[in-house]
Design a protein around this motif. Structure first.
Motif, PDB file in Angstrom:
ATOM      1  N   VAL A 145      -3.308   3.106   2.658  1.00 53.39           N
ATOM      2  CA  VAL A 145      -4.383   2.639   1.795  1.00 53.39           C
ATOM      3  C   VAL A 145      -3.800   1.524   0.949  1.00 53.39           C
ATOM      4  N   SER A 146      -4.460   0.354   0.992  1.00 55.49           N
ATOM      5  CA  SER A 146      -3.981  -0.803   0.244  1.00 55.49           C
ATOM      6  C   SER A 146      -5.110  -1.352  -0.618  1.00 55.49           C
ATOM      7  N   GLY A 173      -8.179  -2.165   1.297  1.00 55.01           N
ATOM      8  CA  GLY A 173      -8.832  -1.089   2.038  1.00 55.01           C
ATOM      9  C   GLY A 173      -7.830  -0.350   2.901  1.00 55.01           C
ATOM     10  N   ALA A 174      -8.288   0.146   4.027  1.00 59.65           N
ATOM     11  CA  ALA A 174      -7.416   0.892   4.934  1.00 59.65           C
ATOM     12  C   ALA A 174      -6.609  -0.070   5.795  1.00 59.65           C
ATOM     13  N   GLY A 175      -5.323   0.186   5.925  1.00 58.55           N
ATOM     14  CA  GLY A 175      -4.468  -0.617   6.784  1.00 58.55           C
ATOM     15  C   GLY A 175      -3.969  -1.898   6.129  1.00 58.55           C
ATOM     16  N   ARG A 205      -0.631   4.357  10.128  1.00 54.06           N
ATOM     17  CA  ARG A 205      -0.604   5.734   9.640  1.00 54.06           C
ATOM     18  C   ARG A 205       0.767   6.353   9.881  1.00 54.06           C
ATOM     19  N   ILE A 236       1.132   5.361   1.769  1.00 53.95           N
ATOM     20  CA  ILE A 236       0.714   6.426   2.672  1.00 53.95           C
ATOM     21  C   ILE A 236       1.110   7.735   1.999  1.00 53.95           C
ATOM     22  N   PRO A 239      -4.697  -1.012  11.278  1.00 54.58           N
ATOM     23  CA  PRO A 239      -4.541   0.334  10.750  1.00 54.58           C
ATOM     24  C   PRO A 239      -3.093   0.810  10.923  1.00 54.58           C
ATOM     25  N   GLY A 260      -3.215   7.809   6.553  1.00 49.28           N
ATOM     26  CA  GLY A 260      -3.255   6.371   6.779  1.00 49.28           C
ATOM     27  C   GLY A 260      -2.863   5.581   5.549  1.00 49.28           C
ATOM     28  N   SER A 303      -7.295  -6.810  10.477  1.00 52.95           N
ATOM     29  CA  SER A 303      -6.966  -5.553   9.800  1.00 52.95           C
ATOM     30  C   SER A 303      -6.222  -4.679  10.788  1.00 52.95           C
ATOM     31  N   GLY A 363       0.807  -1.199   0.000  1.00 54.92           N
ATOM     32  CA  GLY A 363       0.000   0.000   0.000  1.00 54.92           C
ATOM     33  C   GLY A 363       0.844   1.254   0.000  1.00 54.92           C
TER      34      GLY A 363
END
Length: 130
Positions: free
Chosen positions: A29-30, A33-35, A106, A11, A104, A27, A102, A9
């Motif tokens: 983004v992959s 989705g997020a994380g 950032r 950032i 997260p 954050g 998942s 992903g």
């Protein structure tokens, strides 16, 4: 951050005025989705660790300016988000019936002002062990 294909992903801290002394945060983004999305056999205990990146200096992650001098220090945060995620492994517990977690992730950079214009990047390697 990478999976077997080259990236897990991105950032993106965005575009910021070089004279700014603000704190910027974004954050991961992959494709999922997020994380980070990690799949594993239920009941397994695993750990996720991260290196200091390609441009670290003095034990600090740095975003390096492409094609020139200049660097911006930054921190990564995972899971609870209150403690910088440095070299310490992040424990993962896949409980009974749980095969996907998942996490997260950032980044946060505090700008100091008078930063040369340009594209600043870093590559961080993530390792999953069990």
């Amino acid at each position: 951050m990478s999976d077997g294909s080259g990236r897990w992903g991105l950032i993106d801290l965005g575009t910021v005025d070089g004279a700014s002394s603000a704190t910027v945060e974004a954050g991961l983004v992959s494709a999922s989705g997020a994380g980070l999305a990690i799949e594993c056999t239920p009941g397994v205990t695993a750990a996720l660790s991260v290196d200091l990146g390609d441009h670290s200096s003095g034990g600090m992650r740095m975003l390096a300016r492409s094609g020139g001098s200049g660097a911006i220090p930054y921190q990564l945060y995972a899971a609870d988000g209150s403690t910088p995620w440095n070299l310490q492994p992040l424990p993962l517990q896949f409980g009974a019936g749980v095969s996907r977690l998942s996490i997260p992730v950032r980044a946060r950079a505090t700008l100091t002002g008078a930063i040369p214009a340009g594209l600043y990047t870093d590559t961080v390697r993530v390792t999953l062990s069990w």
